[in-house]
Design a protein around this motif. Structure first.
Motif, short mmCIF file in Angstrom:
data_model
loop_
_atom_site.label_atom_id
_atom_site.label_comp_id
_atom_site.label_asym_id
_atom_site.label_seq_id
_atom_site.Cartn_x
_atom_site.Cartn_y
_atom_site.Cartn_z
N MET A 191 0.85 -1.18 0.00
CA MET A 191 0.00 0.00 0.00
C MET A 191 0.89 1.24 0.00
SD MET A 191 -1.46 -2.73 1.49
CE MET A 191 -1.00 -2.73 3.20
N VAL B 214 -4.73 0.76 -1.69
CA VAL B 214 -4.26 -0.48 -2.27
C VAL B 214 -4.55 -0.43 -3.76
CG1 VAL B 214 -6.44 -1.72 -1.88
CG2 VAL B 214 -4.32 -3.00 -1.95
N LEU C 52 -8.19 -5.70 6.91
CA LEU C 52 -6.83 -5.40 7.40
C LEU C 52 -6.73 -5.48 8.92
CD1 LEU C 52 -5.82 -2.43 5.08
CD2 LEU C 52 -4.86 -4.73 5.07
N GLN D 205 -3.80 -6.97 11.14
CA GLN D 205 -2.57 -6.92 10.34
C GLN D 205 -1.66 -5.81 10.82
OE1 GLN D 205 -1.87 -9.14 7.97
NE2 GLN D 205 -3.87 -10.13 8.19
N LEU E 118 1.09 -3.09 9.88
CA LEU E 118 1.35 -2.33 8.64
C LEU E 118 2.74 -1.73 8.75
CD1 LEU E 118 -2.15 -0.65 8.38
CD2 LEU E 118 -1.31 -2.53 6.99
N CYS F 272 3.68 -2.40 3.88
CA CYS F 272 3.50 -3.84 3.64
C CYS F 272 2.76 -4.49 4.80
CB CYS F 272 4.86 -4.54 3.51
SG CYS F 272 5.81 -4.12 2.06
N THR F 273 1.91 -5.45 4.50
CA THR F 273 1.48 -6.40 5.51
C THR F 273 2.63 -7.40 5.67
OG1 THR F 273 0.27 -7.47 3.70
CG2 THR F 273 -1.02 -6.17 5.25
N SER G 111 -1.76 -11.40 -1.27
CA SER G 111 -2.81 -11.89 -0.39
C SER G 111 -2.76 -13.40 -0.22
CB SER G 111 -4.19 -11.45 -0.89
OG SER G 111 -4.46 -12.01 -2.14
N SER H 4 -4.46 -6.33 0.54
CA SER H 4 -3.09 -5.84 0.55
C SER H 4 -2.45 -6.10 -0.79
CB SER H 4 -2.29 -6.57 1.64
OG SER H 4 -0.91 -6.25 1.52
N THR I 165 3.24 -7.64 0.59
CA THR I 165 3.38 -8.42 1.82
C THR I 165 4.81 -8.92 1.95
OG1 THR I 165 1.07 -9.16 1.76
CG2 THR I 165 2.59 -10.49 3.07
#
Lengths: 95, 95, 95, 95, 95
Positions: free
Chosen positions: D1, D58, E19, E22, E24, E43-44, E64, E74, E77
């Protein structure tokens, strides 16, 4: 999505069957104040937009959503025509 | 989609089985007026395009749509050959 | 797809289970004539490519196609090793 | 994101049915320290964000996840409003 | 995938339900030799990475995958923590 202006179109006889009946419009990406930004691209259209109109287009996998039930091999599709851009209190006409 | 010109090809013996029987063409992205824009890329083809032709290609997930029923690991596929580019009243020949 | 050269690899103990058993190769994007273009990235591999080899890689959702039946969280996968690049009449060796 | 600031909105009467009832916000991408980075884009919204707020958005296929059950042709969606950005020990207010 | 360094995090109360729970993390993309390359992103995380660690992250739809069974909106990641980068014979520590 990004703002753009329709500046022309592509004629093409030999094309993937998934693109048949699709108009292929040339779109110049523009900023909120109307300046050119980035490279001209070819968009399919789901709005009936014409030359000179300010539009916004979606790219990627979502570009085929407007054609649900068909697998249209497009990565950029016009999804709306702009009436007005509002930035803070400033208004900019769509076309 | 973006405009490009086919400038060559890639020979490759060892490749993912999903790419077998696919031609791998080198495409130079070009502008509507024919100038080079951006980096040469490798495209699969769904049109029978040959060297020197002006084409348009689709990128991303949609690049595998023309090969429905098969999972072709391609992120860029030629989906049409350009006859003519129209910008305003100006016409530009396809090849 | 894009051309690249394998220049090294990444060692990583802690990683997403979907990447276990995957080799993580460092790839330098190159032009058709072998010049560096763009940033080094990390690719999974479906070809057995080794250091110094010229390869082509696919990005995005398609990067997980070669691992069908598994959800490998990779956005870039080497899908072929280049034997030869043909541009017009010029030939360039793969490695 | 990516981080961004809501700077305005788009009015549009003619649009793809999948975008009806969606607010179309203009977002200026910004860095962690609040500087402008990159081009203004148009985002759909899943948070109720308003003008002047710092948000994160996103892009790509995931941009339609917040609208599950509907096929919204959006490639960029605001998924959160920033309270605070922490870099090392430095804190930066969200709005 | 790309190399990056975790440099901070985002606090956010109002966010898309997908989210929730999660972390971040702010990630600065870096080159194989540790230099900054490109814009900081959010990022996740699927690895438990902490501030200062060198990681690699996946973008796009694949971001994801690590959260299978959930639709996490997201587009980036972290999927691994780097122990060591090998370029030719040169070794670079992960953190």
């Amino acid at each position: 999505m990004f703002l753009g202006k329709v500046i022309g179109k592509i004629w093409s006889t030999i094309k993937n069957p998934g693109l048949e009946t699709q108009r292929l419009l040339l779109v110049q990406p523009i900023s909120a104040s109307g300046d050119k930004t980035g490279k001209v691209l070819i968009c399919t259209d789901s709005t009936g937009a014409g030359a000179g109109e300010t539009v916004y287009w979606v790219r990627g996998r979502e570009a085929s959503f407007p054609f649900s039930g068909r697998e249209v091999p497009s990565d950029a599709t016009i999804v709306g025509i702009v009436d007005e851009v509002n930035i803070g209190k400033r208004k900019t006409g769509g076309s």
